[in-house]
Motif scaffolding. Structure first.
Motif, PDB file in Angstrom:
ATOM      1  N   ASP A  24      41.994  50.948  43.871  1.00 51.22           N
ATOM      2  CA  ASP A  24      41.313  49.956  43.621  1.00 51.22           C
ATOM      3  C   ASP A  24      39.889  50.031  43.701  1.00 51.22           C
ATOM      4  OD1 ASP A  24      43.352  48.473  42.644  1.00 51.22           O
ATOM      5  OD2 ASP A  24      44.064  47.583  44.502  1.00 51.22           O
ATOM      6  N   GLU A  28      36.736  49.869  40.823  1.00 49.54           N
ATOM      7  CA  GLU A  28      35.515  49.305  41.062  1.00 49.54           C
ATOM      8  C   GLU A  28      34.314  49.923  41.244  1.00 49.54           C
ATOM      9  OE1 GLU A  28      36.624  47.063  44.964  1.00 49.54           O
ATOM     10  OE2 GLU A  28      37.633  45.427  43.860  1.00 49.54           O
ATOM     11  N   VAL A  35      37.795  44.027  41.114  1.00 49.37           N
ATOM     12  CA  VAL A  35      39.047  43.965  40.414  1.00 49.37           C
ATOM     13  C   VAL A  35      38.927  42.782  39.651  1.00 49.37           C
ATOM     14  CG1 VAL A  35      41.461  43.985  40.591  1.00 49.37           C
ATOM     15  CG2 VAL A  35      40.374  45.936  41.810  1.00 49.37           C
ATOM     16  N   GLN A  36      38.841  41.792  40.517  1.00 47.08           N
ATOM     17  CA  GLN A  36      39.361  40.450  39.584  1.00 47.08           C
ATOM     18  C   GLN A  36      38.126  40.107  38.719  1.00 47.08           C
ATOM     19  OE1 GLN A  36      39.149  36.912  42.125  1.00 47.08           O
ATOM     20  NE2 GLN A  36      37.560  37.406  43.256  1.00 47.08           N
ATOM     21  N   PHE A  47      41.726  47.127  32.897  1.00 44.59           N
ATOM     22  CA  PHE A  47      41.789  47.289  34.157  1.00 44.59           C
ATOM     23  C   PHE A  47      42.863  48.726  34.180  1.00 44.59           C
ATOM     24  CE2 PHE A  47      44.303  47.219  38.097  1.00 44.59           C
ATOM     25  CZ  PHE A  47      43.178  47.526  39.166  1.00 44.59           C
ATOM     26  N   GLU A  51      42.392  52.232  35.908  1.00 39.88           N
ATOM     27  CA  GLU A  51      43.368  52.496  37.064  1.00 39.88           C
ATOM     28  C   GLU A  51      43.938  53.903  36.745  1.00 39.88           C
ATOM     29  OE1 GLU A  51      46.699  50.133  37.762  1.00 39.88           O
ATOM     30  OE2 GLU A  51      46.218  49.938  39.670  1.00 39.88           O
ATOM     31  N   GLY A  69      46.755  51.187  43.986  1.00 42.13           N
ATOM     32  CA  GLY A  69      47.067  49.644  43.466  1.00 42.13           C
ATOM     33  C   GLY A  69      48.229  49.338  43.476  1.00 42.13           C
TER      34      GLY A  69
END
Ligand SMILES: Nc1ncnc2c1ncn2[C@@H]1O[C@H](COP(=O)(O)OP(=O)(O)OP(=O)(O)O)[C@@H](O)[C@H]1O
Ligand SMILES: O=C(O)C1=C[C@@H](O)[C@@H](O)[C@H](O)C1
Ligand SMILES: [Mg+2]
Length: 165
Positions: A24, A28, A35-36, A47, A51, A69
């Protein structure tokens, strides 16, 4: 989510004297945002692409402990790359998981009813986690230090550990 991958992974790396990386955090760094925010601005599919790339790069370049993650292993290409690695599954029950994630802040997949979402994710994903793991550790009611110590002992017992990292 709430299994303790980031927390335990960092402790395990310190115990083993190796570096620690969290996928994660790698995502970022690539995206330049949390992430959010990636989920909100760009969507989950974007995402997952970041990832997949971040995990592939980490497995290629990083030689220590890698915390994934929670959804990284849903990707078949990522699962294939993990073959031969000492994959560890941190098992957590619904009750402890919900306590640990609280209101789910920073975890976009838990938005709405946190307990129902955690249950759904655990039900859907546990068979995948179990299928990949070389070591499984129960974490309910245990400290992160205790969990990290059990993993370190389990790694020592794995055959051909040095060849497999
Ligand atoms: N064994 C444990 N006992 C109690 N609390 C724990 C334990 N492991 C982790 N925690 C706490 O639970 C919370 C979630 O842990 P952590 O962020 O490490 O989980 P994670 O598996 O990395 O989650 P995510 O999939 O969202 O990245 C943190 O506040 C952490 O301190
Ligand atoms: O379980 C998941 O799918 C996720 C877990 C987190 O680590 C982050 O990777 C993201 O919030 C998605
Ligand atoms: Mg984490």
């Amino acid at each position: 989510m709430g299994a303790g991958k980031t927390t335990v992974g960092r402790l395990l790396a310190a115990t083993l004297g190796v570096t620690f990386l969290d996928s994660d955090h790698a995502v970022e760094a690539r995206a330049g945002k949390p992430v959010q925010e990636i989920f909100v601005d760009d969507g989950e599919a974007a995402f997952r692409t970041l990832e997949r790339e971040a995990v592939a790069a980490a497995l290629d370049e990083h030689d220590g402990v890698l915390a994934l993650g929670g959804g990284a292993v849903l990707d078949p290409a990522t699962r294939a790359l993990l073959e031969g690695h000492a994959v560890v599954f941190l098992r957590v029950g619904l009750s402890d998981a919900v306590k640990r994630v609280g209101l789910g802040a920073g975890r976009p997949l838990l938005l709405g009813n946190v307990r129902a979402r955690v249950k759904q994710l655990l039900d859907e994903r546990t068979p995948i986690y179990e299928g990949l793991a070389r070591i499984s550790v129960d974490t309910d009611g245990r400290s992160p230090q205790d969990v990290a110590a059990e993993i370190a002992a389990g790694l020592d017992r794995l055959p051909h550990r040095t060849e497999e990292r």
